[in-house]
Design a protein around this motif. Structure first.
Motif, PDB file in Angstrom:
ATOM      1  N   ILE A   1     -12.301   1.441   4.379  1.00 51.46           N
ATOM      2  CA  ILE A   1     -12.379   0.202   3.597  1.00 51.46           C
ATOM      3  C   ILE A   1     -12.372   0.548   2.109  1.00 51.46           C
ATOM      4  CG2 ILE A   1     -13.787  -1.821   3.056  1.00 51.46           C
ATOM      5  CD1 ILE A   1     -14.930  -1.627   5.889  1.00 51.46           C
TER       6      ILE A   1
ATOM      7  N   LYS B   1      -6.354   3.110   5.659  1.00 55.09           N
ATOM      8  CA  LYS B   1      -6.822   1.768   6.004  1.00 55.09           C
ATOM      9  C   LYS B   1      -6.621   1.502   7.501  1.00 55.09           C
ATOM     10  CE  LYS B   1      -5.735  -1.659   3.201  1.00 55.09           C
ATOM     11  NZ  LYS B   1      -4.947  -2.504   2.259  1.00 55.09           N
TER      12      LYS B   1
ATOM     13  N   ASP C   1       0.847  -1.195   0.000  1.00 56.74           N
ATOM     14  CA  ASP C   1       0.000   0.000   0.000  1.00 56.74           C
ATOM     15  C   ASP C   1       0.877   1.238   0.000  1.00 56.74           C
ATOM     16  OD1 ASP C   1      -2.499  -1.314   0.141  1.00 56.74           O
ATOM     17  OD2 ASP C   1      -2.317  -1.535   2.314  1.00 56.74           O
TER      18      ASP C   1
END
Length: 528
Positions: free
Chosen positions: A168, A163, A155
């Protein structure tokens, strides 16, 4: 200080290239089936009309489940995305599983709502992510056809932070090819449309984000901006967006990666439908750098100094339309009437060279003398650099994997000179000093977002200098909040940029809340 003959020649050449684009586009572009008359369905689920802050509160209090909220947004995306082509890859099944885990966590939490709010401020709230950011398990191509099949295995830092705060992700959204154009169009995912008029652009490069947010298929999203790539989509799609002071929010794990001195002008920031979500999102996305900004400082708007800049004076750009001139004047009138302040009109003569400044500074080498990666080289990855003239010929024959915009930028790159203009450097330094002295730590100015409302598809090919209304503020390194201001007579979003001094992001965010309350903020495109 007059322009040199070389600079005049470059401007002439750029205008000639624009004229060439126009002729080529008229000759070789195939007409798509008309979209006139088609319209987004109105929002019917009340959950879609709540801010992320409100949704998180309701989820924590068990007034609504995260599964219900996530499902509501999945349903909306499935309803509008066939028209918009904004979300290019979803993760709906995983998102519903994560939402169920959130609901279970809340049931089992013994520390109470305050503990959850402090630890997980966005717990259970859906999020959309620009596809140029690494989102683990999702495509990571920035619209480049040759990168098809590449999947992110990590990420990007701001995505990870959102997150970690409980958000979400529902999927990733479309961009312009390599994130360097005003329209979100590429040959990997196709073209994204504006929710207020499907025949118009949603902007770029964060155009997929702008489109799905404006169409109520998302409530919060994440974008990046090196020339207006947050602010133009937010303006065209009637939502809020913030270009953070550079260096506060990490720009790592984006594609294409920054090179040369580009990190100084690149900003990652929040995009959302409701102004109250900007500040909490920025706090989260800044992570360990949040202390650099005064985000917990209460702002008294009556104590700020206000300025308005009506236009750039640049002959290369389209004149600012009357409807945008008028709405900026209305903002001035309301500020003066409501806050009892005086808004001073100012002009910066150097703004007329905004394009040359942006073009010059993005090409400067870093401290180690390394120049930025050539656009033609990035287009060719993982193979050799593209040859722009050859690619243009292929495009004419319908064989190119690149858009006309990307090919045009590669052609423009061929006009660059190796040594930057000293006069442009001097003009930028003069402008920087004047603006910083004007703003200080308590000044804010209004500036047009773009010369006109959202153009029709492909039209920016012929007016590409218009982005300098946003691009020059990247070069100055200033925080900017893009604020919607209602709709035009055609039903298209109006707006304005709110600009403050470096690290004074809290000032523009506070003014965004006032402007939302005063002008109504986001409007449902299906209800117009």
């Amino acid at each position: 200080m007059a322009l040199s003959l070389l600079q005049k020649a470059q401007i002439w050449l750029l205008k000639a290239v624009a004229g060439l684009f126009l002729k080529l586009f008229q000759l070789f572009s195939s007409r798509k089936p008309g979209l006139s008359g088609k319209k987004l369905p109105p929002v019917t689920d009340p959950l879609l009309l709540l801010s992320a802050t409100q949704l998180a509160r309701k989820i924590r209090r068990k007034e609504v489940s995260s599964v219900e909220v996530v499902q509501a947004y999945i349903d909306r995306i499935q309803e509008v995305n066939p028209l918009l082509n904004a979300v290019v890859k979803d993760r709906f099944a995983a998102a519903l599983q994560e939402a169920a885990q959130v609901d279970k966590l809340i049931e089992e939490e013994s520390g109470g709502e305050e503990v959850l709010e402090d630890r997980l401020p966005l717990l259970g709230v859906p999020l959309s992510v620009k596809e140029a950011f690494a989102l683990q398990g999702m495509p990571f191509t920035a619209g480049l056809f040759s990168r098809r099949g590449i999947i992110a295995n990590v990420d990007a830092p701001p995505v990870a932070l959102l997150k970690r705060a409980g958000a979400i992700p529902l999927g990733v959204t479309n961009t312009s090819e390599l994130c360097m154009w005003m329209e979100s169009h590429n040959h990997l995912y196709g073209i994204t449309k504006n929710p207020y008029d499907l025949e118009r652009i949603p902007g770029g490069s964060s155009g997929g984000e702008g489109s799905i947010l404006g169409g109520a298929g998302a409530v919060i999203g994440i974008g990046s901006d090196i020339g207006g790539s947050i602010r133009m989509p937010c303006f065209f799609n009637g939502i809020f967006g913030h270009k953070t002071t550079p260096g506060v929010v990490s720009s790592d794990n984006q594609y294409p990666p920054f090179s040369g001195r580009q990190e100084e002008y690149l900003s990652t920031g929040p995009m959302c439908r409701y102004a109250e979500d900007l500040l909490p999102m920025l706090k989260i996305m800044a992570g360990p750098n949040a202390h650099m900004l005064s985000l917990n400082t209460k702002v008294d708007l009556k104590k700020l100094r206000f300025f308005t800049v009506p236009h750039s004076g640049c002959l290369l750009t389209t004149p600012v339309s009357k409807e945008l001139v008028d709405i900026q004047k209305k903002v001035v009138e309301r500020l003066e009437a409501d806050l009892g302040v005086k808004v001073q009109e100012v002009h910066f003569p150097e703004l007329r060279y905004g394009f040359q400044m942006w073009d010059t500074y993005l090409g400067l080498p870093d401290k180690e003398g390394k120049s930025p990666r050539a656009f033609a080289a990035l287009l060719g990855e993982p193979g050799p650099p593209v040859r722009p003239l050859w690619e243009l010929l292929k495009w004419m024959l319908g064989k190119s994997k690149h858009t006309m915009a990307a090919i045009g930028l590669a052609l423009m790159e061929m006009t660059h000179v190796s040594k930057p203009s000293s006069s442009i450097i001097q003009k930028k330094e003069k402008l920087q000093k004047e603006v910083e002295e004007l703003l200080g730590n308590d000044g804010v100015f209004l500036y047009p977002s773009h010369p006109r409302v959202a153009p029709k598809h492909h039209h920016p090919l012929f007016t590409f200098f218009d982005f300098t209304y946003t691009g020059i503020l990247n070069i100055l390194g200033l925080p900017v909040t893009q604020c919607p201001l209602g709709l035009s007579e055609e039903g298209l979003p109006l707006g304005v940029q709110v600009v403050a001094g470096k690290l004074q992001d809290h000032l523009t965010l506070a003014l965004a809340l006032y402007l939302e309350k005063t002008f109504g903020g986001w409007r449902d495109p299906g209800a117009n």
